[in-house]
Design a protein around this motif. Structure first.
Motif, mmCIF file in Angstrom:
data_model
loop_
_atom_site.group_PDB
_atom_site.id
_atom_site.type_symbol
_atom_site.label_atom_id
_atom_site.label_comp_id
_atom_site.label_asym_id
_atom_site.label_seq_id
_atom_site.Cartn_x
_atom_site.Cartn_y
_atom_site.Cartn_z
ATOM 1 N N GLY A 50 0.770 -1.222 0.000
ATOM 2 C CA GLY A 50 0.000 0.000 0.000
ATOM 3 C C GLY A 50 0.806 1.278 0.000
ATOM 4 N N THR A 51 2.111 1.187 0.235
ATOM 5 C CA THR A 51 2.969 2.359 0.269
ATOM 6 C C THR A 51 4.112 2.148 -0.705
ATOM 7 O OG1 THR A 51 2.438 2.624 2.621
ATOM 8 C CG2 THR A 51 4.245 3.945 1.731
ATOM 9 N N THR A 52 4.311 3.095 -1.601
ATOM 10 C CA THR A 52 5.352 2.975 -2.623
ATOM 11 C C THR A 52 6.153 4.260 -2.727
ATOM 12 O OG1 THR A 52 3.825 3.650 -4.373
ATOM 13 C CG2 THR A 52 4.056 1.285 -3.958
ATOM 14 N N TYR A 53 7.339 4.118 -3.302
ATOM 15 C CA TYR A 53 8.229 5.243 -3.550
ATOM 16 C C TYR A 53 8.809 5.110 -4.951
ATOM 17 C CZ TYR A 53 12.575 7.866 -3.726
ATOM 18 O OH TYR A 53 13.592 8.703 -4.116
ATOM 19 N N TYR A 54 8.984 6.257 -5.618
ATOM 20 C CA TYR A 54 9.658 6.301 -6.907
ATOM 21 C C TYR A 54 10.620 7.477 -6.932
ATOM 22 C CZ TYR A 54 5.844 3.240 -8.292
ATOM 23 O OH TYR A 54 4.944 2.199 -8.372
ATOM 24 N N SER A 55 11.798 7.255 -7.464
ATOM 25 C CA SER A 55 12.717 8.364 -7.658
ATOM 26 C C SER A 55 12.145 9.323 -8.694
ATOM 27 C CB SER A 55 14.089 7.857 -8.097
ATOM 28 O OG SER A 55 14.028 7.286 -9.389
ATOM 29 N N ASP A 56 12.577 10.576 -8.623
ATOM 30 C CA ASP A 56 12.051 11.575 -9.546
ATOM 31 C C ASP A 56 12.303 11.199 -11.004
ATOM 32 O OD1 ASP A 56 12.860 14.461 -7.444
ATOM 33 O OD2 ASP A 56 11.138 13.106 -7.447
ATOM 34 N N SER A 57 13.395 10.515 -11.263
ATOM 35 C CA SER A 57 13.760 10.203 -12.634
ATOM 36 C C SER A 57 12.867 9.145 -13.275
ATOM 37 C CB SER A 57 15.222 9.752 -12.713
ATOM 38 O OG SER A 57 15.430 8.573 -11.969
ATOM 39 N N VAL A 58 12.165 8.348 -12.463
ATOM 40 C CA VAL A 58 11.334 7.276 -13.018
ATOM 41 C C VAL A 58 9.854 7.448 -12.708
ATOM 42 C CG1 VAL A 58 13.282 5.701 -12.787
ATOM 43 C CG2 VAL A 58 11.454 5.665 -11.069
ATOM 44 N N LYS A 59 9.504 8.368 -11.848
ATOM 45 C CA LYS A 59 8.111 8.539 -11.454
ATOM 46 C C LYS A 59 7.244 8.840 -12.669
ATOM 47 C CE LYS A 59 5.342 10.683 -7.821
ATOM 48 N NZ LYS A 59 5.372 11.617 -6.663
ATOM 49 N N GLY A 60 6.137 8.136 -12.756
ATOM 50 C CA GLY A 60 5.243 8.273 -13.890
ATOM 51 C C GLY A 60 5.533 7.312 -15.019
ATOM 52 N N ARG A 61 6.699 6.670 -15.004
ATOM 53 C CA ARG A 61 7.080 5.716 -16.042
ATOM 54 C C ARG A 61 7.194 4.287 -15.516
ATOM 55 N NH1 ARG A 61 11.945 6.076 -18.280
ATOM 56 N NH2 ARG A 61 12.918 7.108 -16.480
ATOM 57 N N PHE A 62 7.617 4.132 -14.271
ATOM 58 C CA PHE A 62 7.823 2.812 -13.668
ATOM 59 C C PHE A 62 6.737 2.538 -12.635
ATOM 60 C CE2 PHE A 62 12.755 2.515 -14.161
ATOM 61 C CZ PHE A 62 12.634 2.802 -15.513
ATOM 62 N N THR A 63 6.413 1.261 -12.450
ATOM 63 C CA THR A 63 5.452 0.843 -11.447
ATOM 64 C C THR A 63 5.988 -0.372 -10.704
ATOM 65 O OG1 THR A 63 3.586 1.612 -12.795
ATOM 66 C CG2 THR A 63 3.089 0.118 -10.976
ATOM 67 N N ILE A 64 6.049 -0.279 -9.386
ATOM 68 C CA ILE A 64 6.470 -1.398 -8.559
ATOM 69 C C ILE A 64 5.229 -2.102 -8.012
ATOM 70 C CG2 ILE A 64 6.657 -0.045 -6.423
ATOM 71 C CD1 ILE A 64 9.135 -1.739 -5.720
ATOM 72 N N SER A 65 5.302 -3.417 -7.901
ATOM 73 C CA SER A 65 4.206 -4.186 -7.340
ATOM 74 C C SER A 65 4.765 -5.459 -6.726
ATOM 75 C CB SER A 65 3.145 -4.511 -8.400
ATOM 76 O OG SER A 65 3.692 -5.301 -9.441
ATOM 77 N N ARG A 66 3.940 -6.149 -5.951
ATOM 78 C CA ARG A 66 4.389 -7.396 -5.344
ATOM 79 C C ARG A 66 3.232 -8.357 -5.212
ATOM 80 N NH1 ARG A 66 7.045 -5.838 0.140
ATOM 81 N NH2 ARG A 66 7.242 -8.122 0.315
ATOM 82 N N ASP A 67 3.571 -9.633 -5.220
ATOM 83 C CA ASP A 67 2.620 -10.704 -5.003
ATOM 84 C C ASP A 67 3.208 -11.560 -3.893
ATOM 85 O OD1 ASP A 67 0.986 -12.938 -4.982
ATOM 86 O OD2 ASP A 67 0.762 -12.981 -7.161
ATOM 87 N N ASN A 68 2.766 -11.323 -2.674
ATOM 88 C CA ASN A 68 3.356 -12.008 -1.531
ATOM 89 C C ASN A 68 3.094 -13.517 -1.560
ATOM 90 O OD1 ASN A 68 4.406 -9.631 -0.541
ATOM 91 N ND2 ASN A 68 2.715 -9.259 0.877
#
Length: 129
Positions: free
Chosen positions: A56-74
């Motif tokens: 539920g909480t994510t972080y993106y560096s300024d250089s990739v924000k809007g282009r990359f998406t992190i996700s997980r399947d526990n």
């Protein structure tokens, strides 16, 4: 012990997409915060993205924000990084990492590599112009 195997790297043209995967073996990552880092030749390793164990909480560096998406399947002990609109400056070795500090909070993550306890072997991403 936790071991992680990365896959999905490769060569793409600028504007293309890749999806990186990091699958854990051994102990579950379900309560670990996870991060993606990258290192280009001659440069220091830098954080790209991070995600809490709840997802539920994510972080993106300024250089990739809007282009990359992190996700997980526990349930699968797997974390992903979807990379879209790739640029030549995204070329680097990408590493996934696990942080045991995530145990203490479902919303916790770190952007500091020295906080991470386990690392994948890295996968090369090359973006041509």
């Amino acid at each position: 012990q936790v071991q992680m195997v990365e896959s999905g790297g490769g060569l793409v043209q600028a504007g293309g997409s890749l999806r990186l995967s990091c699958a854990a073996s051994g102990r579950t990552l379900s309560t670990y915060a996870m991060g993606w880092f990258r290192q280009a030749p001659g440069k220091e390793r830098e954080v790209v993205s991070a995600i809490s164990w709840s997802g539920g909480t994510t972080y993106y560096s300024d250089s990739v924000k809007g282009r990359f998406t992190i996700s997980r399947d526990n349930a699968k002990n797997t974390v992903y990084l979807q990379m879209n609109s790739l640029k030549p400056e995204d070329t680097a070795v990408y590493y996934c990492a696990a942080d045991r500090g995530g145990f203490y909070s479902g919303s916790y993550y770190s952007i500091h590599e020295n906080e991470y306890d386990y690392w994948g072997q890295g996968t090369q991403v090359t973006v041509s112009s």
